[in-house]
Design a protein around this motif. Structure first.
Motif, PDB file in Angstrom:
ATOM      1  N   PHE A  35       2.149 -58.337 -11.013  1.00  0.00           N
ATOM      2  CA  PHE A  35       1.244 -59.349 -11.422  1.00  0.00           C
ATOM      3  C   PHE A  35       1.229 -60.660 -10.509  1.00  0.00           C
ATOM      4  N   GLY A  36       0.178 -60.875  -9.998  1.00  0.00           N
ATOM      5  CA  GLY A  36      -0.173 -62.016  -9.160  1.00  0.00           C
ATOM      6  C   GLY A  36      -0.103 -63.311  -9.974  1.00  0.00           C
ATOM      7  N   ASN A  37      -0.099 -63.419 -11.255  1.00  0.00           N
ATOM      8  CA  ASN A  37      -0.375 -64.383 -11.987  1.00  0.00           C
ATOM      9  C   ASN A  37       0.028 -64.106 -13.271  1.00  0.00           C
ATOM     10  N   PHE A  38      -0.031 -64.952 -14.458  1.00  0.00           N
ATOM     11  CA  PHE A  38       0.567 -64.659 -15.814  1.00  0.00           C
ATOM     12  C   PHE A  38      -0.298 -65.072 -16.692  1.00  0.00           C
ATOM     13  N   GLY A  39      -1.738 -64.941 -16.406  1.00  0.00           N
ATOM     14  CA  GLY A  39      -2.867 -65.547 -17.272  1.00  0.00           C
ATOM     15  C   GLY A  39      -3.230 -64.415 -18.159  1.00  0.00           C
ATOM     16  N   LYS A  40      -4.027 -64.979 -18.912  1.00  0.00           N
ATOM     17  CA  LYS A  40      -4.659 -63.771 -20.072  1.00  0.00           C
ATOM     18  C   LYS A  40      -5.364 -62.470 -19.502  1.00  0.00           C
ATOM     19  N   ASP A  41      -5.943 -62.862 -18.366  1.00  0.00           N
ATOM     20  CA  ASP A  41      -6.465 -61.706 -17.478  1.00  0.00           C
ATOM     21  C   ASP A  41      -5.425 -60.718 -17.046  1.00  0.00           C
ATOM     22  N   SER A  42      -4.204 -61.111 -16.915  1.00  0.00           N
ATOM     23  CA  SER A  42      -3.110 -60.391 -16.121  1.00  0.00           C
ATOM     24  C   SER A  42      -2.478 -59.381 -17.104  1.00  0.00           C
ATOM     25  N   ASN A  43      -2.855 -59.661 -18.368  1.00  0.00           N
ATOM     26  CA  ASN A  43      -2.394 -58.598 -19.534  1.00  0.00           C
ATOM     27  C   ASN A  43      -0.643 -58.333 -19.416  1.00  0.00           C
ATOM     28  N   PHE A  44      -0.009 -59.380 -18.854  1.00  0.00           N
ATOM     29  CA  PHE A  44       1.380 -59.279 -18.591  1.00  0.00           C
ATOM     30  C   PHE A  44       2.174 -58.940 -19.682  1.00  0.00           C
ATOM     31  N   GLU A  45       1.913 -59.339 -20.908  1.00  0.00           N
ATOM     32  CA  GLU A  45       2.451 -59.045 -21.936  1.00  0.00           C
ATOM     33  C   GLU A  45       2.612 -57.936 -22.248  1.00  0.00           C
ATOM     34  N   SER A  46       1.905 -56.842 -21.882  1.00  0.00           N
ATOM     35  CA  SER A  46       2.012 -55.444 -22.151  1.00  0.00           C
ATOM     36  C   SER A  46       3.082 -54.840 -21.436  1.00  0.00           C
ATOM     37  N   GLN A  47       3.611 -55.397 -20.542  1.00  0.00           N
ATOM     38  CA  GLN A  47       4.889 -55.009 -19.420  1.00  0.00           C
ATOM     39  C   GLN A  47       6.065 -56.025 -19.814  1.00  0.00           C
ATOM     40  N   LEU A  48       5.775 -57.246 -19.911  1.00  0.00           N
ATOM     41  CA  LEU A  48       6.890 -58.088 -19.863  1.00  0.00           C
ATOM     42  C   LEU A  48       7.060 -59.018 -21.096  1.00  0.00           C
ATOM     43  N   ALA A  49       8.302 -59.408 -21.469  1.00  0.00           N
ATOM     44  CA  ALA A  49       8.493 -60.291 -22.814  1.00  0.00           C
ATOM     45  C   ALA A  49       9.111 -61.507 -22.176  1.00  0.00           C
ATOM     46  N   LEU A  50       8.805 -62.784 -22.962  1.00  0.00           N
ATOM     47  CA  LEU A  50       9.600 -63.997 -22.718  1.00  0.00           C
ATOM     48  C   LEU A  50      10.695 -64.288 -23.735  1.00  0.00           C
ATOM     49  N   TYR A  51      11.654 -64.703 -23.347  1.00  0.00           N
ATOM     50  CA  TYR A  51      12.775 -65.254 -24.235  1.00  0.00           C
ATOM     51  C   TYR A  51      13.294 -66.725 -24.055  1.00  0.00           C
ATOM     52  N   GLY A  52      13.905 -67.215 -25.082  1.00  0.00           N
ATOM     53  CA  GLY A  52      14.352 -68.395 -24.933  1.00  0.00           C
ATOM     54  C   GLY A  52      13.473 -69.603 -24.665  1.00  0.00           C
ATOM     55  N   ASP A  53      13.700 -70.523 -23.579  1.00  0.00           N
ATOM     56  CA  ASP A  53      12.664 -71.611 -23.007  1.00  0.00           C
ATOM     57  C   ASP A  53      11.556 -70.920 -22.355  1.00  0.00           C
ATOM     58  N   ALA A  54      11.324 -69.860 -21.938  1.00  0.00           N
ATOM     59  CA  ALA A  54      10.638 -69.147 -21.079  1.00  0.00           C
ATOM     60  C   ALA A  54       9.041 -69.481 -21.598  1.00  0.00           C
ATOM     61  N   LYS A  55       8.058 -69.802 -20.971  1.00  0.00           N
ATOM     62  CA  LYS A  55       6.668 -69.933 -21.201  1.00  0.00           C
ATOM     63  C   LYS A  55       5.771 -70.138 -20.037  1.00  0.00           C
ATOM     64  N   VAL A  56       4.542 -69.778 -20.347  1.00  0.00           N
ATOM     65  CA  VAL A  56       3.430 -69.823 -19.250  1.00  0.00           C
ATOM     66  C   VAL A  56       2.942 -71.158 -19.234  1.00  0.00           C
ATOM     67  N   VAL A  57       2.753 -71.622 -17.917  1.00  0.00           N
ATOM     68  CA  VAL A  57       2.463 -72.999 -17.819  1.00  0.00           C
ATOM     69  C   VAL A  57       1.386 -73.078 -16.753  1.00  0.00           C
ATOM     70  N   ASN A  58       0.495 -74.081 -16.905  1.00  0.00           N
ATOM     71  CA  ASN A  58      -0.631 -74.217 -15.849  1.00  0.00           C
ATOM     72  C   ASN A  58      -1.536 -73.170 -15.976  1.00  0.00           C
ATOM     73  N   ASP A  59      -2.189 -72.915 -17.087  1.00  0.00           N
ATOM     74  CA  ASP A  59      -3.148 -71.850 -17.501  1.00  0.00           C
ATOM     75  C   ASP A  59      -3.104 -70.516 -16.650  1.00  0.00           C
ATOM     76  N   GLY A  60      -1.305 -70.029 -16.863  1.00  0.00           N
ATOM     77  CA  GLY A  60      -1.257 -68.914 -16.343  1.00  0.00           C
ATOM     78  C   GLY A  60      -0.943 -68.694 -15.003  1.00  0.00           C
ATOM     79  N   SER A  61      -0.797 -69.735 -14.234  1.00  0.00           N
ATOM     80  CA  SER A  61      -0.490 -69.743 -12.668  1.00  0.00           C
ATOM     81  C   SER A  61       1.076 -69.658 -12.751  1.00  0.00           C
TER      82      SER A  61
END
Length: 363
Positions: A35-61
């Protein structure tokens, strides 16, 4: 005829189903994502999960794993479990990863790459370092990028990388300040490579500023037999961070990870690198002494051969020198001696002939 066609279709369907299962199992064995970034086009949620205070910022950068408040903690974890030991046949599994990160200037805990068993409570945070559980005895492997000097864990300083095995007291540490990379919590983007080679049972960590090439020599190298540590457990990998008593922000900008099976015929190195170094040094000492003995033996052998050769020459020269020279037949002395014998022979013939003649006369 119809039953025969139906049987053929069932056989084809069975083979196709078996093929799909094989592909799926291979995909699970050889996990890979990038994953070169974590925007919507990356579809990172199919492989990765966020827990606690982790969040995507700056439009997925990037993913902000922790920060913005005191005692913030979060994790970004892979969803698909992996095994570092495959059975039937038994094979060891290696892995490699690369990621880009930044840490803001506050003296927070930093973050860590973690490997935990599948039953780990990912939603639970109890204030432990790097967002890991501190009050419970849970098996984990962590590569810590630590920006806080915690004396109770024996930290060397607030700018080091360490390897932790189910404890925040590192089994191996490297001081980042010693390699002129600056401070990890400078806010500047940095990149790291973490590689585990199952054939040599060695974990290597490399670190550089973003834009620099991959270093040849690792910042930290640690011998670990993960086949003994995890056996055939199912594992999840991720990045975990906590701000400690600060507002330090930890951002992850890209992340790639892949596994590969090591051939079963590869031999492994001993787990203790010091023992390997001592054995190599011992071999060097033995080889040097053997070389010296060989040189000395060659010198003695050469000296002996030379003395024997000289003795043979002296003996031969003495024997040949004691013999009288034989004069050739055409030598003047030989000719003179032969002439005298010839004269005597002539006289002898004359005398005999004369005696014979006198005998005849008397008759």
């Amino acid at each position: 005829m119809g039953s025969l066609s139906a049987s053929r279709y069932l056989i084809v369907l069975f083979v196709f189903s078996f093929y799909l299962r094989t592909i799926q199992s291979e995909e699970q064995k050889n996990l890979s994502f990038d994953f070169g970034n974590f925007g919507k086009d990356s579809n990172f949620e199919s492989q990765l999960a966020l827990y606690g205070d982790a969040k995507v910022v700056n439009d997925g950068s990037s993913v902000q794993v922790s920060g913005s408040m005191g005692f913030s903690a979060g994790r970004i974890m892979n969803k698909i479990p992996i095994k570092l030991v495959e059975s039937n046949p038994r094979k060891m599994v290696s892995f490699s990863m690369h990621f880009v990160f930044s840490l803001s200037g506050e003296n927070g805990d930093g973050f860590a790459f973690v490997m935990v068993p599948i039953g780990y409570p990912f939603d639970v945070f109890d204030g432990g370092s790097f967002g890991l559980l501190g009050g419970r005895k849970m098996k984990f492997l962590a590569v810590e990028f630590d920006t806080f000097t915690d004396e109770k864990y024996g930290d060397v300083n607030g700018n080091h990388v360490g390897v932790d095995l189910s404890s925040f007291v590192s089994v191996k540490v490297s001081n980042v300040s010693s390699v002129e990379l600056g401070l990890m919590n400078s806010g500047e983007k940095m990149q790291s490579w973490i590689d585990y080679e199952a054939s040599s049972k060695r974990l290597e960590i490399r670190l550089s500023k973003l834009g620099d090439i991959r270093p040849v020599d690792p910042l930290l190298s640690c011998p670990i037999d993960m086949s003994q540590m995890w056996e055939e457990d199912e594992l999840l990998v991720g990045l975990s961070a906590s701000s400690g008593n600060s507002t330090q922000k930890c951002n992850i900008y890209s992340w790639s990870f892949n596994t590969r099976s090591a051939p079963h015929w590869l031999h492994s190195e001993p787990l203790d690198p010091q023992a390997v170094a001592e054995k190599k040094e011992e071999k060097k000492v033995h080889s040097r002494s053997d070389c010296a003995l060989r040189i000395l033996g060659a010198l003695l052998f050469g000296t002996g051969c030379g003395a024997l050769g000289a003795l043979i020459v002296v003996v031969v020269w003495t024997i040949l020198g004691s013999r009288r020279p034989v004069a050739p037949e055409d030598h003047p002395a030989v000719l003179e001696h032969n002439g005298k014998e010839l004269d005597e022979y002539k006289k002898f013939i004359v005398v005999v002939d004369k005696a014979i003649e006198d005998g005849k006369g008397k008759n």
